[in-house]
Design a protein around this motif. Structure first.
Motif, mmCIF file in Angstrom:
data_model
loop_
_atom_site.group_PDB
_atom_site.id
_atom_site.type_symbol
_atom_site.label_atom_id
_atom_site.label_comp_id
_atom_site.label_asym_id
_atom_site.label_seq_id
_atom_site.Cartn_x
_atom_site.Cartn_y
_atom_site.Cartn_z
ATOM 1 N N LEU A 199 35.880 46.502 36.833
ATOM 2 C CA LEU A 199 36.311 45.019 36.489
ATOM 3 C C LEU A 199 34.738 44.837 36.701
ATOM 4 O O LEU A 199 33.804 45.079 37.680
ATOM 5 N N TYR A 200 33.851 45.200 35.588
ATOM 6 C CA TYR A 200 32.188 44.476 35.808
ATOM 7 C C TYR A 200 31.679 43.214 35.385
ATOM 8 O O TYR A 200 30.755 43.086 36.296
ATOM 9 N N GLY A 201 32.724 42.387 35.546
ATOM 10 C CA GLY A 201 32.460 40.462 34.670
ATOM 11 C C GLY A 201 32.936 40.253 34.333
ATOM 12 O O GLY A 201 34.410 40.729 34.529
ATOM 13 N N ILE A 202 33.457 38.270 34.736
ATOM 14 C CA ILE A 202 34.162 37.162 34.735
ATOM 15 C C ILE A 202 33.461 36.613 33.452
ATOM 16 O O ILE A 202 32.479 36.077 34.145
ATOM 17 N N GLY B 243 35.972 36.004 41.295
ATOM 18 C CA GLY B 243 34.740 37.755 41.210
ATOM 19 C C GLY B 243 34.522 38.196 43.231
ATOM 20 O O GLY B 243 34.722 39.135 43.157
ATOM 21 N N GLU B 244 35.295 37.560 43.580
ATOM 22 C CA GLU B 244 34.286 36.897 44.965
ATOM 23 C C GLU B 244 35.983 38.071 45.730
ATOM 24 O O GLU B 244 35.784 38.788 46.514
ATOM 25 N N LYS B 245 36.696 37.157 45.454
ATOM 26 C CA LYS B 245 37.914 37.936 45.928
ATOM 27 C C LYS B 245 38.022 39.788 45.386
ATOM 28 O O LYS B 245 39.003 40.164 45.516
ATOM 29 N N LEU B 246 37.205 39.770 43.714
ATOM 30 C CA LEU B 246 38.004 41.337 43.070
ATOM 31 C C LEU B 246 36.822 41.693 42.960
ATOM 32 O O LEU B 246 36.878 43.260 43.143
ATOM 33 N N GLY B 247 35.688 41.434 43.838
ATOM 34 C CA GLY B 247 34.780 42.449 44.551
ATOM 35 C C GLY B 247 34.010 42.377 43.002
ATOM 36 O O GLY B 247 32.947 43.927 42.719
ATOM 37 N N CYS B 248 34.013 41.797 42.387
ATOM 38 C CA CYS B 248 33.201 41.573 40.832
ATOM 39 C C CYS B 248 31.931 40.222 41.040
ATOM 40 O O CYS B 248 31.844 39.131 40.949
ATOM 41 N N GLU B 249 30.780 40.784 40.513
ATOM 42 C CA GLU B 249 29.888 39.873 41.039
ATOM 43 C C GLU B 249 29.023 38.897 39.898
ATOM 44 O O GLU B 249 28.155 38.730 39.768
ATOM 45 N N TYR B 250 29.306 40.113 38.426
ATOM 46 C CA TYR B 250 28.871 39.768 37.133
ATOM 47 C C TYR B 250 29.459 38.426 37.107
ATOM 48 O O TYR B 250 30.262 38.620 35.788
ATOM 49 N N ILE B 251 30.025 37.239 37.176
ATOM 50 C CA ILE B 251 29.981 35.965 36.038
ATOM 51 C C ILE B 251 29.173 34.757 35.753
ATOM 52 O O ILE B 251 27.910 35.097 35.412
ATOM 53 N N THR B 252 29.660 34.658 34.134
ATOM 54 C CA THR B 252 28.735 34.243 33.337
ATOM 55 C C THR B 252 29.731 33.537 32.391
ATOM 56 O O THR B 252 30.670 33.438 32.556
#
Length: 106
Positions: free
Chosen positions: A33-36, A48-57
């Motif tokens: 899961l690279y991004g949201i 993203g925080e819940k799933l450990g995904c830091e790339y948010i746009t």
């Protein structure tokens, strides 16, 4: 350790998007899961925080032009499915789209 073969970006961080993202993050051992991508950045950041995904746009263009993104999972409101799927397909991204509910305009 299983090698990750795909960087996926979730498009739409609502109820169904959260479900799809959790499946990618916790059940698909060869995917990342690279991004949201979501217009509601606060909601996307919380997921993203819940799933450990830091790339948010909130930018489709940013995702489309990112060479590290292989695929998108479209879980936005149904009325947006067709144009978003068409946009990313024309940009060369693999597309998983739940229940398209319309026709794309050509």
């Amino acid at each position: 350790m299983t090698k990750k073969v795909a960087n996926l970006v979730l498009v739409g961080a609502g109820r169904m998007g959260s479900h799809h993202a959790e499946n990618v993050a916790f059940r698909m051992t060869n995917a990342n899961l690279y991004g949201i991508l979501d217009m509601n950045l606060e909601g996307a950041k919380a997921l993203g925080e819940k799933l450990g995904c830091e790339y948010i746009t909130d930018s489709q263009e940013e995702i489309a032009n990112n060479p590290d993104v292989d695929s998108v999972i479209i879980a936005s409101p149904a009325r947006f499915h067709a144009p978003i799927a068409e946009f990313f397909a024309y940009k060369g991204k693999h597309v998983f789209c739940e229940k398209p509910a319309g026709l794309a305009k050509h």
